[in-house]
Design a protein around this motif. Structure first.
Motif, short mmCIF file in Angstrom:
data_model
loop_
_atom_site.label_atom_id
_atom_site.label_comp_id
_atom_site.label_asym_id
_atom_site.label_seq_id
_atom_site.Cartn_x
_atom_site.Cartn_y
_atom_site.Cartn_z
N GLU A 3 0.83 -1.21 0.00
CA GLU A 3 0.00 0.00 0.00
C GLU A 3 0.86 1.25 0.00
OE1 GLU A 3 -2.75 -0.17 3.20
OE2 GLU A 3 -3.69 -2.01 2.49
N VAL A 4 1.96 1.22 0.72
CA VAL A 4 2.86 2.38 0.78
C VAL A 4 3.51 2.60 -0.58
CG1 VAL A 4 4.97 3.27 1.83
CG2 VAL A 4 3.28 2.08 3.24
N ASP A 5 3.94 1.51 -1.25
CA ASP A 5 4.54 1.63 -2.57
C ASP A 5 3.55 2.19 -3.58
OD1 ASP A 5 6.89 0.61 -1.60
OD2 ASP A 5 6.47 -1.46 -2.23
N GLU A 6 2.32 1.73 -3.51
CA GLU A 6 1.28 2.20 -4.43
C GLU A 6 1.00 3.67 -4.20
OE1 GLU A 6 -3.30 1.07 -5.14
OE2 GLU A 6 -1.91 -0.63 -5.07
N ALA A 7 0.92 4.09 -2.94
CA ALA A 7 0.67 5.50 -2.60
C ALA A 7 1.84 6.35 -3.08
CB ALA A 7 0.46 5.66 -1.10
N ASP A 8 3.08 5.86 -2.89
CA ASP A 8 4.25 6.60 -3.36
C ASP A 8 4.23 6.74 -4.87
OD1 ASP A 8 5.20 6.93 -0.81
OD2 ASP A 8 6.61 5.23 -0.90
N GLU A 13 3.52 10.15 -9.62
CA GLU A 13 2.84 10.43 -10.88
C GLU A 13 2.16 11.80 -10.84
OE1 GLU A 13 -0.73 8.58 -13.63
OE2 GLU A 13 0.31 7.26 -12.21
N ARG A 14 1.51 12.11 -9.71
CA ARG A 14 0.84 13.42 -9.56
C ARG A 14 1.86 14.55 -9.63
NH1 ARG A 14 -0.12 17.11 -5.98
NH2 ARG A 14 1.00 16.12 -4.28
N ARG A 15 2.99 14.39 -8.97
CA ARG A 15 4.03 15.43 -8.98
C ARG A 15 4.64 15.60 -10.37
NH1 ARG A 15 7.50 16.32 -3.87
NH2 ARG A 15 5.92 16.28 -2.25
N THR A 16 4.83 14.49 -11.07
CA THR A 16 5.39 14.54 -12.43
C THR A 16 4.45 15.32 -13.35
OG1 THR A 16 6.49 12.43 -12.08
CG2 THR A 16 6.22 13.14 -14.36
N LYS A 17 3.18 15.02 -13.26
CA LYS A 17 2.20 15.74 -14.09
C LYS A 17 2.19 17.23 -13.76
CE LYS A 17 -0.99 12.00 -15.09
NZ LYS A 17 -2.34 11.47 -14.91
N ALA A 18 2.25 17.56 -12.47
CA ALA A 18 2.26 18.97 -12.06
C ALA A 18 3.51 19.67 -12.59
CB ALA A 18 2.19 19.07 -10.54
N ALA A 19 4.67 19.03 -12.49
CA ALA A 19 5.92 19.62 -12.99
C ALA A 19 5.85 19.83 -14.49
CB ALA A 19 7.10 18.72 -12.63
N THR A 20 5.28 18.88 -15.21
CA THR A 20 5.15 19.00 -16.67
C THR A 20 4.27 20.19 -17.02
OG1 THR A 20 5.39 16.61 -16.88
CG2 THR A 20 4.46 17.76 -18.75
#
Length: 145
Positions: A3-8, A13-20
């Motif tokens: 669960e921790v790996d999935e949340a990470d 992915e959310r941060r990558t999209k925001a940076a893009t």
């Protein structure tokens, strides 16, 4: 664990999209500023004719794209209507065929029994009246050759 790996992974992915999105926005701002000549190092000397030409080309391309989209929508609508018409026709023809079969099944079986009213078992044409009626009924429905 998992669960921790999935949340990470989701957070990454959310941060990558925001940076893009931020990078794309910044590149767009830099490009717009360079067109205005507002940033040092990006100053360009575009003539009014060149800007007008670019604007016309962009407008033509947008018009071409809009017409293309319109034609695609129109063709899709046309295909949809054609398919609907075909379905309606098939439904109607199926109903006609079922009605014809129902009518044939409701009629008495075709048995060649000589009629008492005609003079003997055969009419002058060499066939019994019942036989002629049965043949015409079968031919009417397209079942006799």
């Amino acid at each position: 664990g998992e669960e921790v790996d999935e949340a990470d992974g989701e957070e990454l992915e959310r941060r990558t999209k925001a940076a893009t999105r931020i990078q794309a926005r910044h590149r767009g701002n830099v490009a717009r500023q360079s067109m205005k000549g507002g940033r040092k190092g990006f100053e360009r000397d575009y003539s009014d004719e060149a800007i007008d030409a670019v604007t016309r080309i962009q407008a033509q391309q947008r018009g071409r794209k809009a017409r293309s989209r319109y034609m695609e929508m129109k063709e899709a609508e046309s295909r949809r209507r054609l398919n609907a018409a075909i379905r309606i026709q098939a439904h109607y023809r199926g109903g006609q065929a079922r009605r014809r079969l129902r009518t044939l099944y409701r009629q008495p079986s075709v048995i060649l029994i000589p009629s008492i009213t005609n003079r003997g078992p055969l009419s002058p044409a060499g066939r019994s009246a019942t036989s002629m009626a049965a043949t015409s009924r079968v031919q009417k429905w397209g079942m006799a050759g």
